[in-house]
Design a protein around this motif. Structure first.
Motif, short mmCIF file in Angstrom:
data_model
loop_
_atom_site.label_atom_id
_atom_site.label_comp_id
_atom_site.label_asym_id
_atom_site.label_seq_id
_atom_site.Cartn_x
_atom_site.Cartn_y
_atom_site.Cartn_z
N ALA A 122 0.88 -1.27 0.05
CA ALA A 122 0.14 0.04 0.09
C ALA A 122 0.88 1.35 -0.04
O ALA A 122 1.89 1.15 0.61
CB ALA A 122 -0.97 0.01 1.12
N ILE A 123 0.40 2.31 -0.36
CA ILE A 123 1.00 3.75 -0.33
C ILE A 123 -0.11 4.50 0.33
O ILE A 123 -1.15 4.55 -0.28
CB ILE A 123 1.47 4.05 -1.94
CG1 ILE A 123 2.05 5.46 -1.85
CG2 ILE A 123 0.43 4.30 -2.58
CD1 ILE A 123 2.94 5.79 -2.87
N PHE A 124 0.35 5.28 1.25
CA PHE A 124 -0.41 6.21 2.02
C PHE A 124 0.10 7.24 1.79
O PHE A 124 0.93 7.85 1.88
CB PHE A 124 -0.28 5.92 3.60
CG PHE A 124 -0.94 6.48 4.58
CD1 PHE A 124 -2.35 6.92 4.46
CD2 PHE A 124 -0.30 7.23 5.64
CE1 PHE A 124 -3.12 7.67 5.21
CE2 PHE A 124 -0.98 7.93 6.56
CZ PHE A 124 -2.26 8.11 6.68
N ILE A 125 -1.08 8.46 1.08
CA ILE A 125 -0.80 9.61 0.52
C ILE A 125 -1.76 10.65 1.10
O ILE A 125 -2.98 10.29 1.54
CB ILE A 125 -0.78 9.64 -1.03
CG1 ILE A 125 -2.03 9.14 -1.66
CG2 ILE A 125 0.33 8.52 -1.40
CD1 ILE A 125 -2.22 9.34 -3.07
N GLY A 126 -1.23 11.75 0.89
CA GLY A 126 -2.18 13.05 1.06
C GLY A 126 -2.67 13.76 -0.39
O GLY A 126 -2.22 13.15 -1.36
N ILE A 127 -3.44 14.68 -0.45
CA ILE A 127 -3.54 15.48 -1.78
C ILE A 127 -3.57 16.97 -1.30
O ILE A 127 -3.88 17.39 -0.19
CB ILE A 127 -4.83 14.96 -2.12
CG1 ILE A 127 -5.17 15.78 -3.39
CG2 ILE A 127 -6.18 15.50 -1.05
CD1 ILE A 127 -6.52 15.30 -4.05
N GLY A 128 -2.72 17.69 -2.31
CA GLY A 128 -2.60 19.17 -2.19
C GLY A 128 -3.86 19.84 -2.58
O GLY A 128 -4.74 19.33 -3.51
N ALA A 129 -4.13 21.00 -2.43
CA ALA A 129 -5.15 21.78 -2.89
C ALA A 129 -5.02 22.08 -4.35
O ALA A 129 -6.32 22.37 -4.98
CB ALA A 129 -5.00 23.13 -2.04
N ASP A 130 -3.87 21.96 -4.99
CA ASP A 130 -4.00 22.04 -6.17
C ASP A 130 -3.90 20.82 -6.99
O ASP A 130 -3.79 20.71 -8.25
CB ASP A 130 -2.44 22.77 -6.63
CG ASP A 130 -1.10 21.80 -6.16
OD1 ASP A 130 -1.55 20.71 -5.31
OD2 ASP A 130 -0.37 22.21 -6.47
N GLY A 131 -4.33 19.67 -6.30
CA GLY A 131 -4.31 18.37 -6.64
C GLY A 131 -3.15 17.69 -6.93
O GLY A 131 -3.21 16.38 -7.62
N HIS A 132 -2.06 17.86 -6.54
CA HIS A 132 -0.95 17.03 -6.52
C HIS A 132 -1.00 16.01 -5.41
O HIS A 132 -1.70 16.04 -4.51
CB HIS A 132 0.44 18.05 -6.14
CG HIS A 132 0.60 18.22 -4.81
ND1 HIS A 132 0.28 19.50 -3.84
CD2 HIS A 132 1.30 17.43 -3.96
CE1 HIS A 132 0.90 19.49 -2.77
NE2 HIS A 132 1.43 18.30 -2.59
N PHE A 133 -0.43 14.81 -5.76
CA PHE A 133 0.00 13.83 -4.80
C PHE A 133 1.47 13.37 -5.06
O PHE A 133 1.94 13.52 -5.91
CB PHE A 133 -1.01 12.70 -5.06
CG PHE A 133 -0.60 11.87 -6.36
CD1 PHE A 133 -0.14 10.80 -6.46
CD2 PHE A 133 -1.15 12.61 -7.63
CE1 PHE A 133 0.12 10.04 -7.70
CE2 PHE A 133 -1.01 11.93 -8.81
CZ PHE A 133 -0.35 10.80 -8.84
N CYS A 134 1.96 12.96 -3.78
CA CYS A 134 3.42 12.82 -3.65
C CYS A 134 4.22 14.18 -4.31
O CYS A 134 3.94 14.94 -3.81
CB CYS A 134 3.93 11.57 -4.45
SG CYS A 134 3.15 10.19 -4.02
N GLY A 135 5.02 13.93 -5.06
CA GLY A 135 5.73 15.07 -5.50
C GLY A 135 5.22 15.55 -7.08
O GLY A 135 5.60 16.15 -7.71
#
Length: 244
Positions: A122-135
């Protein structure tokens, strides 16, 4: 896509901690890539209490999915690993042999290493307000990219983002490099499960746009809609736009 909505940050963090701990209870090697930053702080506080001093979890291995190296500091941890150690690895007492850093020196072999290790459970990620994930920020990577280095010299806004991340990590912005490394969308999509967590009203609009709108490069996280095992964890504030 599976969606879980809880009332507040405390409740959804408990779900996330329980879920991650459940992944660890296995007879075989478990490979997890986990996020740094503000979103998972309460999750890690809860998870530390579950995993510390648990010798039966020695088969659980951890990977970071992006890294911002310090200028002329290649021998030292970058921003992401520093944050992960402070939030989770150190308080949980995770042995060094179970931590496999992605760095500016090894990013070109990162995908091959993950494949040789059995891939990510699994990969546990967040999301930025601009729609980015990871880098994977808008106009930095493409859906077909695996683990890559992103040059920000032509993007003053990106240089500012890197400096801000340095400051948040308690490091002088003067140590910011002009590049970072990240698992690209293709690498992330190769994980058996993607667990995306978002908290707060500030994430409500992008959750609706990224996960229920058109799949397009301008909103990098929209590609996650196509993952066959996407689990989205939201508090009520982050779910406001899709629950109304």
């Amino acid at each position: 896509m599976q969606l879980i909505v809880e009332k507040n940050e405390a409740a959804i963090s408990q779900v996330a901690a329980d879920l991650l701990f459940g992944k660890m209870i296995s007879k075989h090697r478990v490979n997890l890539a986990i996020t740094a930053g503000a979103t998972p702080q309460k999750t890690y506080e809860l998870l530390v209490e579950k995993v510390k001093q648990k010798s039966y979890l020695k088969h659980v291995h951890y990977y970071n999915f992006d890294e911002m190296p310090f200028l002329n500091q290649e021998a030292h941890d970058g921003v992401t690993m520093t944050c992960l150690k402070n939030l989770y690895f150190t308080p949980a007492g995770i042995p060094a042999q179970q931590i496999h850093p992605l760095t500016a020196s090894n990013y070109q072999t990162h995908d091959a290493r993950l494949l040789a290790d059995g891939g990510l459970e699994a990969i546990f990620i967040g999301i930025g307000a601009d729609g980015h994930f990871c880098g994977n920020l808008p106009q930095t990577t493409h859906f077909q990219d695996e683990t890559v280095a992103v040059d920000v010299t032509s993007r003053p806004d990106m240089a500012d983002i890197l400096k801000n991340e340095m400051v948040k990590a308690g490091v002088s912005e003067d140590l910011a490099c002009d590049y970072y490394v990240t698992m690209g969308p293709k690498s992330v999509m190769a994980a058996q499960q993607v667990i995306l967590m978002a908290i707060g009203e500030a994430k409500a609009k992008i959750i609706k746009q990224a996960l229920f709108g058109e799949v397009r490069q301008a909103v990098p996280a929209s590609i996650l809609q196509l993952h066959p095992n996407l689990l989205v964890l939201l508090d009520e504030a982050a779910a406001r736009e899709i629950m109304s």
